[in-house]
Design a protein around this motif. Structure first.
Motif, short mmCIF file in Angstrom:
data_model
loop_
_atom_site.label_atom_id
_atom_site.label_comp_id
_atom_site.label_asym_id
_atom_site.label_seq_id
_atom_site.Cartn_x
_atom_site.Cartn_y
_atom_site.Cartn_z
N TYR A 97 0.87 -1.17 0.00
CA TYR A 97 0.00 0.00 0.00
C TYR A 97 0.91 1.22 0.00
O TYR A 97 1.74 1.39 0.90
CB TYR A 97 -0.90 -0.06 1.24
CG TYR A 97 -1.84 1.11 1.44
CD1 TYR A 97 -2.47 1.73 0.36
CD2 TYR A 97 -2.13 1.58 2.71
CE1 TYR A 97 -3.35 2.78 0.55
CE2 TYR A 97 -3.01 2.63 2.92
CZ TYR A 97 -3.63 3.22 1.84
OH TYR A 97 -4.50 4.26 2.03
N LYS A 99 0.60 4.22 0.69
CA LYS A 99 0.52 5.16 1.81
C LYS A 99 0.99 4.54 3.12
O LYS A 99 0.91 5.17 4.18
CB LYS A 99 -0.91 5.70 1.95
CG LYS A 99 -1.37 6.53 0.75
CD LYS A 99 -2.78 7.04 0.95
CE LYS A 99 -3.21 7.93 -0.22
NZ LYS A 99 -3.25 7.20 -1.49
N SER A 130 -0.04 -3.60 -5.71
CA SER A 130 -0.65 -2.49 -4.96
C SER A 130 -2.13 -2.77 -4.75
O SER A 130 -2.84 -3.22 -5.66
CB SER A 130 -0.47 -1.18 -5.74
OG SER A 130 -1.25 -0.16 -5.15
N ASP A 132 -4.26 -0.31 -3.71
CA ASP A 132 -5.00 0.95 -3.81
C ASP A 132 -5.47 1.16 -5.25
O ASP A 132 -4.66 1.39 -6.15
CB ASP A 132 -4.11 2.11 -3.38
CG ASP A 132 -4.89 3.41 -3.21
OD1 ASP A 132 -6.03 3.48 -3.71
OD2 ASP A 132 -4.36 4.35 -2.59
N ASN A 134 -6.79 3.63 -6.51
CA ASN A 134 -6.62 5.03 -6.91
C ASN A 134 -5.17 5.38 -7.23
O ASN A 134 -4.87 6.52 -7.58
CB ASN A 134 -7.14 5.96 -5.81
CG ASN A 134 -8.62 5.75 -5.54
OD1 ASN A 134 -9.42 5.68 -6.47
ND2 ASN A 134 -8.99 5.64 -4.27
N ASP A 135 -4.26 4.41 -7.11
CA ASP A 135 -2.86 4.67 -7.42
C ASP A 135 -2.70 5.05 -8.89
O ASP A 135 -3.25 4.41 -9.79
CB ASP A 135 -2.00 3.43 -7.15
CG ASP A 135 -1.54 3.36 -5.72
OD1 ASP A 135 -1.57 4.40 -5.02
OD2 ASP A 135 -1.14 2.27 -5.28
N ASP A 139 2.15 7.83 -8.52
CA ASP A 139 2.16 7.33 -7.13
C ASP A 139 3.10 6.13 -7.01
O ASP A 139 3.92 6.05 -6.09
CB ASP A 139 0.75 6.91 -6.70
CG ASP A 139 -0.20 8.08 -6.59
OD1 ASP A 139 0.26 9.19 -6.27
OD2 ASP A 139 -1.41 7.88 -6.84
N SER A 159 -0.25 -2.93 -10.41
CA SER A 159 -1.43 -2.32 -9.79
C SER A 159 -2.66 -2.61 -10.65
O SER A 159 -2.57 -3.26 -11.70
CB SER A 159 -1.23 -0.81 -9.65
OG SER A 159 -1.08 -0.21 -10.93
N VAL A 179 -10.41 -3.18 3.54
CA VAL A 179 -10.60 -1.75 3.75
C VAL A 179 -10.56 -1.48 5.25
O VAL A 179 -11.10 -2.26 6.04
CB VAL A 179 -11.95 -1.29 3.15
CG1 VAL A 179 -12.19 0.19 3.45
CG2 VAL A 179 -11.99 -1.56 1.65
N SER A 185 -11.19 5.15 3.24
CA SER A 185 -10.26 5.60 2.20
C SER A 185 -8.89 4.97 2.37
O SER A 185 -7.99 5.19 1.55
CB SER A 185 -10.12 7.13 2.24
OG SER A 185 -9.48 7.55 3.44
N ARG A 186 -8.72 4.17 3.43
CA ARG A 186 -7.43 3.54 3.68
C ARG A 186 -7.59 2.01 3.68
O ARG A 186 -8.70 1.50 3.78
CB ARG A 186 -6.84 4.01 5.02
CG ARG A 186 -6.54 5.50 5.05
CD ARG A 186 -5.85 5.89 6.35
NE ARG A 186 -4.57 5.21 6.52
CZ ARG A 186 -3.44 5.61 5.94
NH1 ARG A 186 -3.41 6.68 5.19
NH2 ARG A 186 -2.32 4.93 6.15
N PHE A 187 -6.44 1.31 3.60
CA PHE A 187 -6.47 -0.14 3.47
C PHE A 187 -5.51 -0.79 4.45
O PHE A 187 -4.49 -0.21 4.80
CB PHE A 187 -6.12 -0.55 2.04
CG PHE A 187 -6.92 0.19 1.00
CD1 PHE A 187 -8.25 -0.12 0.79
CD2 PHE A 187 -6.35 1.22 0.26
CE1 PHE A 187 -9.00 0.57 -0.15
CE2 PHE A 187 -7.09 1.92 -0.67
CZ PHE A 187 -8.42 1.60 -0.88
#
Length: 239
Positions: A97, A99, A130, A132, A134-135, A139, A159, A179, A185-187
């Motif tokens: 991830y 982030k 990945s 995410d 939204n990557d 990113d 990804s 999730v 919004s985070r994993f």
């Protein structure tokens, strides 16, 4: 009986033992012996197909093992590819991830070292996936920049999988990913590497947070490669 006669008889007995013992051992080994090889376990659900298979002259029940389905993904520095790569490769895979600067960064550190150690063997492929959706390519490029100069060509940082990565992780790779219940919004991901053989069966789990687990993974990659070579019959070229 003279000493000379006794010595002659002793020599005959010793000679007979020397001649007969190898033959006796050969017969005993072929009749009672068995070749035993160290083999990694196969994880996941198993069931019998009802058929018999034959290998090295021995019959055994055919077992249907859990397999990871093929997954289409985007390679961050090229195009689309399939995971796992082919039926001739073993694979090491983990989730990350962008982030997450703790376990995700640690896992990329470790998989880079493994990919470098096996960079001369194209049959060992490494995948960092990945989670995410939204990557962007930016990113990913930013996150993997520290590894770019020494990145092995057999290490794929990917990804945007073709199916829900959380369901795939749970049902296919048998590892945790979800999730974050406190922040959608985070994993959350686990800290495990997964080892797959060329038939896409799971052969090992390795928790990077535990000491010596990466060393165990390296040893078991080598062990699995020996098994792959042993179980794949040699092809004779026709001229």
């Amino acid at each position: 009986m003279s000493n000379r006669t006794q010595r002659s008889k002793s020599k005959v007995i010793i000679l007979a033992l020397i001649l007969l013992l190898p033959g006796f051992l050969y017969i005993a080994v072929n009749r009672f012996g068995a070749n035993e090889y160290v083999s990694l376990p196969v994880f996941g659900e198993k069931k019998l197909s009802g058929e018999m298979k034959r290998n090295w002259g021995r019959e055994y029940p055919d077992t249907i093992f859990h397999m990871a389905p093929l997954l289409e993904v985007d390679d961050y520095d090229s195009g689309k590819l399939s995971f796992p790569k082919s039926d001739t490769s073993v694979s090491v895979v983990h989730l990350f991830y962008t982030k997450d600067l703790s376990f995700s960064r640690l896992m990329l550190d470790q998989i880079q070292l493994l990919a470098q150690r096996f960079q001369s063997n194209s049959r060992i492929q490494f995948y960092s996936i990945s989670v995410d959706p939204n990557d962007t390519k930016t990113d990913l490029a930013t996150f993997v920049a520290p590894y770019e100069k020494q990145k092995s060509s057999y290490w794929h940082i990917v990804s945007h999988p073709s199916e829900n990565i959380f369901a795939y992780a749970k049902n296919s790779l048998l590892i945790d990913a979800m999730v974050d219940p406190a922040d959608s919004s985070r994993f959350l991901i686990g800290s495990q590497f997964v080892l797959l053989d060329s038939k896409r069966r799971i052969r090992g789990f390795y928790d990077v947070s535990q000491k010596d687990e990466v060393d165990r993974l390296e040893d078991e990659i080598k062990l699995l490669m020996v098994e792959e070579i042993r179980n794949r019959p040699m092809k004779v070229e026709k001229k």
